[in-house]
Design a protein around this motif. Structure first.
Motif, PDB file in Angstrom:
ATOM      1  N   LEU A  30      25.568  30.601  38.105  1.00  0.00           N
ATOM      2  CA  LEU A  30      25.387  31.341  39.361  1.00  0.00           C
ATOM      3  C   LEU A  30      24.218  30.802  40.178  1.00  0.00           C
ATOM      4  CD1 LEU A  30      25.986  35.036  38.167  1.00  0.00           C
ATOM      5  CD2 LEU A  30      27.354  33.775  39.826  1.00  0.00           C
ATOM      6  N   LEU A  38      42.874  30.588  44.141  1.00  0.00           N
ATOM      7  CA  LEU A  38      41.679  29.760  43.924  1.00  0.00           C
ATOM      8  C   LEU A  38      41.987  28.298  44.199  1.00  0.00           C
ATOM      9  CD1 LEU A  38      40.668  31.120  40.388  1.00  0.00           C
ATOM     10  CD2 LEU A  38      39.784  31.902  42.579  1.00  0.00           C
ATOM     11  N   LEU A  80      35.247  34.869  35.353  1.00  0.00           N
ATOM     12  CA  LEU A  80      36.228  35.337  36.347  1.00  0.00           C
ATOM     13  C   LEU A  80      37.453  35.911  35.622  1.00  0.00           C
ATOM     14  CD1 LEU A  80      36.809  35.196  39.526  1.00  0.00           C
ATOM     15  CD2 LEU A  80      38.445  33.431  38.852  1.00  0.00           C
ATOM     16  N   THR A  81      37.935  37.028  36.137  1.00  0.00           N
ATOM     17  CA  THR A  81      39.133  37.636  35.542  1.00  0.00           C
ATOM     18  C   THR A  81      40.328  37.431  36.464  1.00  0.00           C
ATOM     19  OG1 THR A  81      37.781  39.305  34.476  1.00  0.00           O
ATOM     20  CG2 THR A  81      40.115  39.792  34.672  1.00  0.00           C
ATOM     21  N   LEU A  82      41.421  36.968  35.870  1.00  0.00           N
ATOM     22  CA  LEU A  82      42.685  36.867  36.606  1.00  0.00           C
ATOM     23  C   LEU A  82      43.706  37.730  35.884  1.00  0.00           C
ATOM     24  CD1 LEU A  82      43.074  32.993  37.185  1.00  0.00           C
ATOM     25  CD2 LEU A  82      42.374  34.688  38.870  1.00  0.00           C
ATOM     26  N   SER A  83      44.646  38.253  36.652  1.00  0.00           N
ATOM     27  CA  SER A  83      45.703  38.991  35.967  1.00  0.00           C
ATOM     28  C   SER A  83      47.037  38.673  36.604  1.00  0.00           C
ATOM     29  CB  SER A  83      45.418  40.489  35.964  1.00  0.00           C
ATOM     30  OG  SER A  83      45.701  41.029  37.219  1.00  0.00           O
ATOM     31  N   ALA A  84      48.062  38.744  35.780  1.00  0.00           N
ATOM     32  CA  ALA A  84      49.394  38.357  36.250  1.00  0.00           C
ATOM     33  C   ALA A  84      50.432  39.286  35.644  1.00  0.00           C
ATOM     34  CB  ALA A  84      49.675  36.916  35.830  1.00  0.00           C
ATOM     35  N   ASP A  85      51.517  39.414  36.366  1.00  0.00           N
ATOM     36  CA  ASP A  85      52.617  40.232  35.852  1.00  0.00           C
ATOM     37  C   ASP A  85      53.456  39.394  34.888  1.00  0.00           C
ATOM     38  OD1 ASP A  85      54.361  42.673  36.161  1.00  0.00           O
ATOM     39  OD2 ASP A  85      55.781  41.052  36.570  1.00  0.00           O
ATOM     40  N   TYR A 113      33.612  29.076  38.900  1.00  0.00           N
ATOM     41  CA  TYR A 113      33.815  30.526  38.823  1.00  0.00           C
ATOM     42  C   TYR A 113      33.441  31.003  37.413  1.00  0.00           C
ATOM     43  CZ  TYR A 113      36.689  29.922  43.034  1.00  0.00           C
ATOM     44  OH  TYR A 113      37.152  29.609  44.293  1.00  0.00           O
ATOM     45  N   THR A 133      46.032  39.807  31.349  1.00  0.00           N
ATOM     46  CA  THR A 133      44.769  39.487  31.998  1.00  0.00           C
ATOM     47  C   THR A 133      43.975  38.491  31.155  1.00  0.00           C
ATOM     48  OG1 THR A 133      42.757  40.482  32.881  1.00  0.00           O
ATOM     49  CG2 THR A 133      43.636  41.496  30.963  1.00  0.00           C
ATOM     50  N   ALA A 189      49.884  31.361  36.633  1.00  0.00           N
ATOM     51  CA  ALA A 189      50.582  32.439  37.339  1.00  0.00           C
ATOM     52  C   ALA A 189      49.713  33.081  38.416  1.00  0.00           C
ATOM     53  CB  ALA A 189      51.033  33.501  36.331  1.00  0.00           C
ATOM     54  N   ALA A 190      48.396  33.080  38.195  1.00  0.00           N
ATOM     55  CA  ALA A 190      47.544  33.890  39.086  1.00  0.00           C
ATOM     56  C   ALA A 190      46.457  33.078  39.785  1.00  0.00           C
ATOM     57  CB  ALA A 190      46.902  35.025  38.270  1.00  0.00           C
TER      58      ALA A 190
END
Ligand code: SF4
Lengths: 276, 688
Positions: free
Chosen positions: A63, A166, A103-108, A100, A115, A161-162
């Motif tokens: 960061l 980005l 970082l959290t990504l989530s997908a169906d 990043y 996630t 997928a998600a």
């Protein structure tokens, strides 16, 4: 059956694969069971804490907090060695791309939510995405062991997928790779390339796990693992009639690291409003 | 400057639904979800967002952050600590900070309060030490959320006290002195209680360039819901980051402001509308009936305007039933009977709430037991209960004391019998009592062995139970040789895992005991890790200190995650304000004891004051009876309107001529209801 808002993660799916009963107790019933996971407890706790501190240090560094400021706060020698190892891990520092951390990504996935929280993603838009995952194990598992972990299948899949937002467009699996970096073996990262075939196989596999979970009823006791060694480090062992003593931390091998992985990184979900 | 909207309307107007749709639209227009910050005043109010953002129709991608101001502050401090620790005056900026909970703040505060209590300074207010701690921490929080210095707390309280009884100003001053010592201690030891977290965030982190860059590059869109429940610093925060946002949606519940007693500033937050480009005001609610809307209007007129509204065509009395009872138990029977009827008609239990202004343990217990007997699922909100009040925790604590005879704390024989009954499967209370009478001698080093008991008594106790008792006794003896190496949380964990939850013991497959002991372990762990983060050579004294704090009632850490309870299909039993802050709608409400004065009384808190310690309260104003009356009326108005707006079908109200304590009841709510009855005549009455 699962609580509303539940999202699958590599850790919960690994739990299911390791022992359906553990998945049921942890996620379907959210049942706390306060037995000791590993002994000597304080040593085990220190190890977990050190891992969490290391993850936080790296996140801070990514960061933009200068390394010397961060290093001045490290008192623990093991942690300092890990930190120095990380600073010397040129692959991560020399890479171009947007970073990043955490970082959290989530997908169906067929109506279920999957996630993944990445320790670090480095993204070169339109070209390449690398997933970095820091492991603070004492030993270095073989590539085969890593390959067998669900994390190696869930992370790239969720990213493909998600990750379009980005990446600036759809992510092609061949543009994704995943690097495990084991803190005590800083010069031996383990890398996995991803591909369309792997993506398709992983998707089928994860879907089959979710389907399998969906077939269960909550008013029955789900299958207990037949691999009794898993029970040694599982807090539910008394509930399952699988022994009374916690396993020895010194004997904890990387096949059982899910108990550590699931605690090492405090989820932001845990950040409670502290009211009065 | 952001494109900004201020959306105002009553509960049930669809504001949160609108905000969720707004998030969908942002994402559809290529805004990255992680650039959206959703702020709510408390976590439970973020639940609709959380559910929406994990639904299968939510697009794949990054996640939207749903935070409270406290959560945002804590996250920022955790991550950017090295940048501010030195500037903020911490003695050891190189150490990591420890984030204190209410409970762990109290551990530290206890040291200062207990020594002050000994000096007699608090004698005149007759408040137990743990309540003094709570109120002093409350003052510190009020200072932080209003942006006051601690000195201003004393000044405000003293001024507002006027020239009444003369010892109070020195008590206020002493309270603030303690708070200052506590703060100094925190700065020396890197401890961050809630108040310090807020102050550091507002005064240091927000002006730290690295954090500011991070914030600005991360978040472009702010959705702030239920802003009427925010503290004044949230207003400062929103104004501070405003210029850096691309868009903002501020949502205000017209009649909310239920957290005023915690420091919320609905009036101040309303002024934020002046920042916004678009103001939209919704007056209709979608959820309630015309009769309920009429009742809301009656309450509003009678309490805010002190006038009678014009007679409406719809009769507000149609959505209420009022039943009078002489005694409390009659009221309880009536409530349970009505609920049984509703459920027989097919109403799901989750559509029913039972509300009281305060919910004492005995009332809660009786209602819960009666509902259970009637086979009705019920959950009750218990904001904080002492650990020792839970049977499973009490048993574990008794065993802890028995394992440490050197402490010379001798649990009463009844507690020992109860612990044995709970933890050994085959011991009923009579046998457990018999066993305890024989094996337990207060003052003796260890429990007597089963083998040493006369054969006749052994038979009565049974050999099976005796065998298990022996294992327990041996476990405790073995533990004694290791006590110095075992911290208190580890003791409870081991006892639970190695013995009490093993087959044949009382906590085996007892999920409730698992939950309670898990919280006890968690409480002891927080204590140990916060007070002794570097460990100690010998844990016995630490375990003793923990035990003493539990015995003194300092600990109150047993909570069930709020929405976990809320989503169960069960009758919900809660204090009225708790229900309001969950922001739920139900078909049926039961209001208990509407004649009670408690419907408009506030807690007696002699060391603090919710209205005086507020930014909008004039510094030089004495708190008068007239002001007390006005504020109470306003709070009652908000409460009643909020409750009615959250009821879709019917409210059952009960009056008892003699309240819980046996006194006659003539509170202001009763008076209001009488006025409505007189005006509309045909309110349903269910006299017994
Ligand atoms: S103790 Fe063994 S069987 Fe039981 S949940 Fe744990 S791993 Fe599964």
């Amino acid at each position: 059956m699962l609580p509303s808002g539940f999202q699958y993660s590599q850790s919960s799916m690994q739990d299911y694969v390791d022992c359906p009963r553990r998945f049921q107790l942890r996620y379907v019933e959210s049942q706390p069971w306060p037995a000791v996971q590993a002994e000597p407890f304080l040593e085990y706790e220190r190890h977990i804490e050190r891992g969490a501190t290391f993850h936080r240090l790296v996140e801070r560094h990514q960061l933009g907090i200068p390394a010397d400021v961060l290093e001045s706060g490290i008192q623990d020698n093991d942690l300092k060695a890990w930190w120095r190892g990380y600073l010397g891990f040129d692959d991560v520092h020399n890479m171009d791309g947007k970073r990043y951390p955490e970082l959290t990504l989530s997908a169906d996935l067929d109506g279920s939510r999957l996630t993944a929280t990445f320790d670090l993603l480095v993204v070169l838009p339109g070209q390449r995405i690398v997933i970095f995952d820091w492991k603070t194990y004492r030993g270095r598992p073989s590539k085969r062991v890593f390959a067998s972990r669900l994390q190696t299948r869930v992370y790239p899949l969720v990213l493909c997928a998600a990750g379009a937002g980005l990446f600036g467009g759809p992510v092609n699996p061949v543009q994704v790779s995943m690097v495990y970096w084991v803190a005590s073996y800083p010069n031996e990262p383990i890398e996995f390339e991803y591909s369309e075939e792997k993506g398709a196989t992983d998707r089928d596999y994860l879907q089959s796990i979710i389907k399998d979970i969906d077939r269960h009823q909550n008013n029955t006791i789900w299958l207990l693992t037949s691999d009794m060694s898993r029970c040694k480090y599982c807090e539910y062992r008394s509930l399952c009639g699988r022994g009374d003593a916690a396993g020895q931390f010194a004997e904890l091998d990387n096949n059982h690291d899910n108990i550590i992985d699931s605690i090492v990184i405090p989820s932001l979900e845990d950040v409670e409003e502290v009211g009065f | 400057m952001p494109e900004s909207w201020f959306l105002e309307g009553p509960a049930g107007a669809g504001k949160t639904t609108y905000a969720i749709q707004y998030c969908h639209d942002l994402v559809r227009n290529d805004v990255s979800p992680e650039a959206i910050l959703v702020m709510v005043p408390q976590r439970a109010l973020g639940r609709p967002y959380q559910l929406a953002f994990t639904g299968s129709d939510w697009p794949n991608g990054t996640q939207i952050d749903i935070v409270t101001l406290g959560g945002l502050a804590r996250r920022g401090l955790e991550m950017f600590w090295p940048l501010i620790a030195d500037k903020a005056g911490f003695a050891h900026p190189e150490w990591e900070p420890a984030f204190l909970t209410i409970e762990t703040s109290q551990y530290f505060m206890a040291r200062f309060v207990n020594s002050a209590v000994k000096t007699g300074i608090f004698d005149s207010i007759n408040v137990p030490p743990f309540r003094i701690m709570g109120q002093l921490l409350d003052n510190m929080s009020k200072a932080a959320v209003n942006g006051f210095l601690l000195d201003e707390v004393a000044d405000r309280l003293i001024t507002a006290w006027g020239d009444r009884h003369s010892s109070r100003p020195s008590v206020y001053r002493a309270g603030v002195d303690i708070a200052q010592h506590f703060r100094e201690y925190c700065l020396q030891n890197n401890l961050l209680d809630f108040s310090l977290q807020i102050e550091l965030f507002m005064n240091h982190l927000l002006s730290e360039p690295v954090y500011r860059n991070f914030f600005a590059s991360r978040y472009g869109h702010l959705i702030a819901d239920n802003i009427e429940e925010y503290f004044p610093v949230a207003d400062d925060f929103i104004r501070d980051v405003w210029q850096e946002l691309d868009s903002a949606l501020l949502i205000y519940d017209t009649d909310g402001g239920y957290r005023v007693f915690l420091g919320a500033d609905p009036g101040g937050m309303h002024v934020l509308r002046n920042l916004c480009d678009h103001i939209e005001i919704i007056t209709e609610t979608r959820v309630i009936s015309p009769e309920a809307a009429a009742l809301v209007s009656e309450f509003d007129h009678l309490l805010a305007l002190n006038s009678l509204p014009p007679l409406l065509e719809v009769n507000p009395g149609e959505i209420i039933t009022i039943a009078s009872h002489k005694f409390y138990p009659d009221m309880i029977e009536w409530v349970v009977a009505r609920i049984v009827e509703l459920i027989a008609q097919g109403i799901p239990p989750g559509e029913i709430v039972i509300l009281a202004p305060y919910l004492g343990d005995s009332l809660r217990f009786v209602l819960m037991s009666r509902l259970e007997e009637a086979g009705i699922a019920a959950v009750s909100h218990r904001p904080s209960r002492a650990v020792r009040d839970e049977p499973a925790a009490r048993a574990a604590l008794t065993l802890l004391a028995l394992a440490h005879p050197a402490w010379e704390y001798h649990p009463p024989a009844a507690d020992v019998a109860d612990a044995l009954h709970q933890v050994i499967d085959d011991l009923d209370p009579v046998r457990a009592w018999l066993l305890a009478q024989i094996v337990y001698r207060p003052g003796r080093d260890e429990l007597g062995s089963f083998d040493g008991i006369r054969a006749g008594a052994q038979e009565r106790i049974t050999y099976r139970a005796g065998e298990k008792y022996e294992r327990l006794r041996e476990w405790l003896i073995r533990y004694r040789s290791e006590a110095d190496e075992v911290p208190p949380d580890h003791f409870f964990s081991r006892l639970f895992g190695e013995l009490l939850s093993q087959p044949g013991y009382g906590f085996h497959a007892d999920f409730e005991a698992g939950r309670v002991v898990a919280q006890l372990v968690e409480s002891a762990r927080k204590f140990r890790r916060t007070l002794y983060p570097d460990g100690v050579d010998q844990w016995d004294a630490v375990t003793h200190e923990y035990f003493t704090l539990v015995q003194d009632g300092v600990l109150a850490a047993l909570h069930v995650p709020s929405w976990q309870q809320q989503e169960e299909d069960a009758v919900f039993l809660a204090p009225a304000y708790t229900f309001l802050m969950r922001n739920r709608w139900v078909d049926y409400q039961f209001w208990l004891d509407v004649g009670s004065n408690q419907w408009w009384e506030r807690l007696e808190q002699p060391l603090t004051h919710p209205y005086v310690l507020a930014r909008n309260y004039p510094l030089d104003q004495v708190w008068t009876d007239d002001l007390e009356f006005r504020y109470r009326r306003d709070a009652l108005r908000r409460l009643l309107m909020g409750l009615v707006r959250r009821c879709r079908k019917h409210i059952f109200m009960s009056i008892t001529s003699l309240g819980e304590q046996g006194y006659e009841q003539r509170g202001p709510l009763l008076h209001l209801l009488q006025q409505i009855v007189q005006r509309y005549g045909d309110v349903q009455e269910a006299a017994e």
